[in-house]
Design an enzyme around this catalytic site. Structure first.
Site, PDB file in Angstrom:
ATOM      1  N   ARG A   1      13.819  65.611  46.890  1.00 41.46           N
ATOM      2  CA  ARG A   1      14.623  66.384  46.099  1.00 41.46           C
ATOM      3  C   ARG A   1      13.550  67.598  45.135  1.00 41.46           C
ATOM      4  NH1 ARG A   1      18.572  65.058  48.068  1.00 41.46           N
ATOM      5  NH2 ARG A   1      20.318  63.824  47.173  1.00 41.46           N
TER       6      ARG A   1
ATOM      7  N   HIS B   1      17.716  72.698  52.773  1.00 41.79           N
ATOM      8  CA  HIS B   1      18.343  71.293  52.633  1.00 41.79           C
ATOM      9  C   HIS B   1      18.996  70.925  53.816  1.00 41.79           C
ATOM     10  CE1 HIS B   1      19.616  68.147  49.298  1.00 41.79           C
ATOM     11  NE2 HIS B   1      19.520  67.760  50.594  1.00 41.79           N
TER      12      HIS B   1
HETATM   13  P1  NDP Z   1      15.549  54.681  49.480  1.00 39.64           P
HETATM   14  O1  NDP Z   1      15.986  54.008  48.131  1.00 39.64           O
HETATM   15  O2  NDP Z   1      15.519  53.666  50.686  1.00 39.64           O
HETATM   16  O3  NDP Z   1      13.661  54.642  49.434  1.00 39.64           O
HETATM   17  C1  NDP Z   1      13.465  55.058  48.213  1.00 39.64           C
HETATM   18  C2  NDP Z   1      11.910  54.708  48.375  1.00 39.64           C
HETATM   19  O4  NDP Z   1      10.900  55.083  47.124  1.00 39.64           O
HETATM   20  C3  NDP Z   1      11.465  53.379  48.237  1.00 39.64           C
HETATM   21  O5  NDP Z   1      10.450  52.789  49.144  1.00 39.64           O
HETATM   22  C4  NDP Z   1      10.941  52.995  46.759  1.00 39.64           C
HETATM   23  O6  NDP Z   1      10.182  51.874  46.679  1.00 39.64           O
HETATM   24  C5  NDP Z   1      10.268  54.220  46.568  1.00 39.64           C
HETATM   25  N1  NDP Z   1      10.071  54.585  45.096  1.00 39.64           N
HETATM   26  C6  NDP Z   1      11.019  54.898  44.303  1.00 39.64           C
HETATM   27  N2  NDP Z   1      10.654  55.085  43.068  1.00 39.64           N
HETATM   28  C7  NDP Z   1       9.388  54.682  43.134  1.00 39.64           C
HETATM   29  C8  NDP Z   1       8.448  54.881  41.877  1.00 39.64           C
HETATM   30  N3  NDP Z   1       8.736  55.167  41.002  1.00 39.64           N
HETATM   31  N4  NDP Z   1       7.273  54.449  42.521  1.00 39.64           N
HETATM   32  C9  NDP Z   1       6.958  54.371  43.572  1.00 39.64           C
HETATM   33  N5  NDP Z   1       7.784  54.017  44.769  1.00 39.64           N
HETATM   34  C10 NDP Z   1       9.076  54.375  44.383  1.00 39.64           C
HETATM   35  O7  NDP Z   1      15.892  56.056  49.638  1.00 39.64           O
HETATM   36  P2  NDP Z   1      15.843  56.739  50.890  1.00 39.64           P
HETATM   37  O8  NDP Z   1      14.778  56.655  51.768  1.00 39.64           O
HETATM   38  O9  NDP Z   1      17.391  56.400  51.580  1.00 39.64           O
HETATM   39  O10 NDP Z   1      16.039  58.146  50.426  1.00 39.64           O
HETATM   40  C11 NDP Z   1      15.016  58.875  49.653  1.00 39.64           C
HETATM   41  C12 NDP Z   1      15.539  60.211  49.167  1.00 39.64           C
HETATM   42  O11 NDP Z   1      15.703  61.209  49.998  1.00 39.64           O
HETATM   43  C13 NDP Z   1      16.950  60.230  48.455  1.00 39.64           C
HETATM   44  O12 NDP Z   1      16.921  59.661  47.099  1.00 39.64           O
HETATM   45  C14 NDP Z   1      17.148  61.755  48.658  1.00 39.64           C
HETATM   46  O13 NDP Z   1      16.814  62.384  47.156  1.00 39.64           O
HETATM   47  C15 NDP Z   1      16.459  62.537  49.839  1.00 39.64           C
HETATM   48  N6  NDP Z   1      17.334  62.755  50.786  1.00 39.64           N
HETATM   49  C16 NDP Z   1      17.205  64.177  51.218  1.00 39.64           C
HETATM   50  C17 NDP Z   1      17.830  64.601  52.122  1.00 39.64           C
HETATM   51  C18 NDP Z   1      17.680  65.962  52.652  1.00 39.64           C
HETATM   52  O14 NDP Z   1      18.445  66.212  53.597  1.00 39.64           O
HETATM   53  N7  NDP Z   1      16.536  66.749  52.344  1.00 39.64           N
HETATM   54  C19 NDP Z   1      18.882  63.901  53.001  1.00 39.64           C
HETATM   55  C20 NDP Z   1      18.830  62.373  52.462  1.00 39.64           C
HETATM   56  C21 NDP Z   1      18.175  61.920  51.336  1.00 39.64           C
HETATM   57  P3  NDP Z   1      10.750  50.228  46.882  1.00 39.64           P
HETATM   58  O15 NDP Z   1      10.815  50.329  48.398  1.00 39.64           O
HETATM   59  O16 NDP Z   1       9.577  49.700  46.356  1.00 39.64           O
HETATM   60  O17 NDP Z   1      11.958  50.207  46.037  1.00 39.64           O
HETATM   61  C1  OXD Z   2      21.542  63.036  50.323  1.00 34.82           C
HETATM   62  C2  OXD Z   2      21.322  64.275  50.907  1.00 34.82           C
HETATM   63  O1  OXD Z   2      20.659  62.628  49.348  1.00 34.82           O
HETATM   64  O2  OXD Z   2      21.985  64.849  51.753  1.00 34.82           O
HETATM   65  O3  OXD Z   2      21.953  62.385  51.178  1.00 34.82           O
HETATM   66  O4  OXD Z   2      20.375  65.025  50.120  1.00 34.82           O
END
Ligand code: NDP
Ligand code: OXD
Length: 305
Positions: free
Chosen positions: A220, A268
């Protein structure tokens, strides 16, 4: 069972058709029409009036992995907010990360510059063992990217709230961010945008990357302080960046990212939501909820992801 659907995207008809096919037992209504009682809402960027009508639905499904835009909406705490988990996005995100890492590791930008000058300029091989890739966020997407980068032979480090066990990956937890950043020849950001992560990639944190590091943000835009990244690239502390997400999307015409020679911009698209896989996951979750079974993807609204 009443399912309310909404997306502002122009592929709405395809989503509705897929939902009706996957849930023949449901009556799927499309906002701004709404049944008196809503059992499930399936939405992307819903208007406030829709959230107000959701009431005490059995769940609200987000048509994406990131739920940052839903954190401030007045959704009852009793309604589970459910996000997509992978649903065909992890493979795409891993591909995006591989491209960014290989572009940097194999110095393709330098070869493109040589070609523009019609110059035959071979470069020495970089030792892969010295080329560590650091992944911020080892969730559904970060884990998949880490796995594939390990298979390609890169040393990989990862940063997450909780410790992870993945062969070939050195896992760092929340209070180890400076040590993690110091390992990253390439930094790939796959964190959710939350109160804890907004503006995380600022001058102070980015300065902890080794000189010449490359930054990839596919999560993001709000995670990154744009002006700090540009300043550090111009000062040659950071060698360049590949960015897929922005605080303001579409990226405004006047934004300096568009024309910066060391920044690659994509609109994106690093992981595009897949209709069939997403609908299959949502329909499966609805059936599990109806059967009183637990589901994956329920957002912890305190943590914000
Ligand atoms: P998940 O919730 O599966 O994973 C998030 C990860 O971030 C976890 O490992 C979590 O740790 C870690 N995390 C969150 N907050 C913290 C923190 N404060 N400190 C340390 N680690 C942290 O999310 P996804 O992998 O499914 O997706 C990640 C992001 O990708 C989405 O939220 C979205 O914004 C973005 N995205 C972008 C897309 C695009 O096309 N550009 C498409 C899809 C998603 P823990 O495992 O310990 O909980
Ligand atoms: C999502 C994205 O969060 O598309 O799935 O960015």
């Amino acid at each position: 069972m009443n399912v309310l659907f909404y997306t502002p995207a122009d592929n709405s008809a395809r989503w509705i058709e897929a939902l009706r096919r996957a849930l023949p037992e449901a009556k799927v209504t499309v906002w701004p029409d709404a049944p008196a009682v809503i059992d499930y809402a399936v939405v992307w960027k819903p208007p406030a009036e829709l959230i107000a009508r959701v009431g005490e639905a059995r769940a609200l499904f987000n048509l994406g992995a990131g739920v940052d835009t839903l954190m401030e909406v007045p959704l009852s705490a009793k309604v589970p907010l459910v996000r997509l988990v992978d649903a065909g996005m992890a493979e795409q995100m891993a591909e995006y990360a591989i491209y960014a890492v290989l572009r940097c590791y194999r110095e393709f930008a330098a070869y493109e510059a040589s070609q523009r000058k019609a110059r035959w300029e071979p470069r020495a091989r970089i030792d892969k063992a010295e080329f560590n890739v650091g992944i911020l966020g080892l969730g559904a997407l970060g884990f998949a990217a880490a796995e594939v980068l390990v298979r390609l032979g890169f040393p990989v480090t990862g940063w997450s709230r909780t410790i992870k066990t993945l062969a070939g990956v050195r896992s760092f937890t929340a209070d180890e961010l400076p040590a993690f950043l110091a390992t990253c020849r390439v930094l790939v950001c796959l964190l959710p945008l939350t109160d804890d992560t907004r503006g995380l990639l600022d001058r102070k944190r980015l300065s902890r990357l080794p000189r010449g590091a490359y930054v990839v943000n596919a999560a993001r835009g709000g995670l990154l302080v744009d002006a700090d990244l540009i300043a550090l690239i111009d000062e040659e502390h950071i060698s360049g960046a590949m960015l897929d997400v922005f605080s303001d999307e579409p990226l405004p015409q006047a934004h300096p990212f568009w024309h910066h020679p060391r920044i690659m911009v994509t609109p994106h698209v690093s992981a595009i939501t897949q209709i069939e896989a997403s609908v299959a996951q949502i329909a499966g979750n609805i059936r599990r909820l109806e059967a009183g079974l637990p589901i994956r993807g329920v957002v912890d609204r305190q943590r914000g992801y």
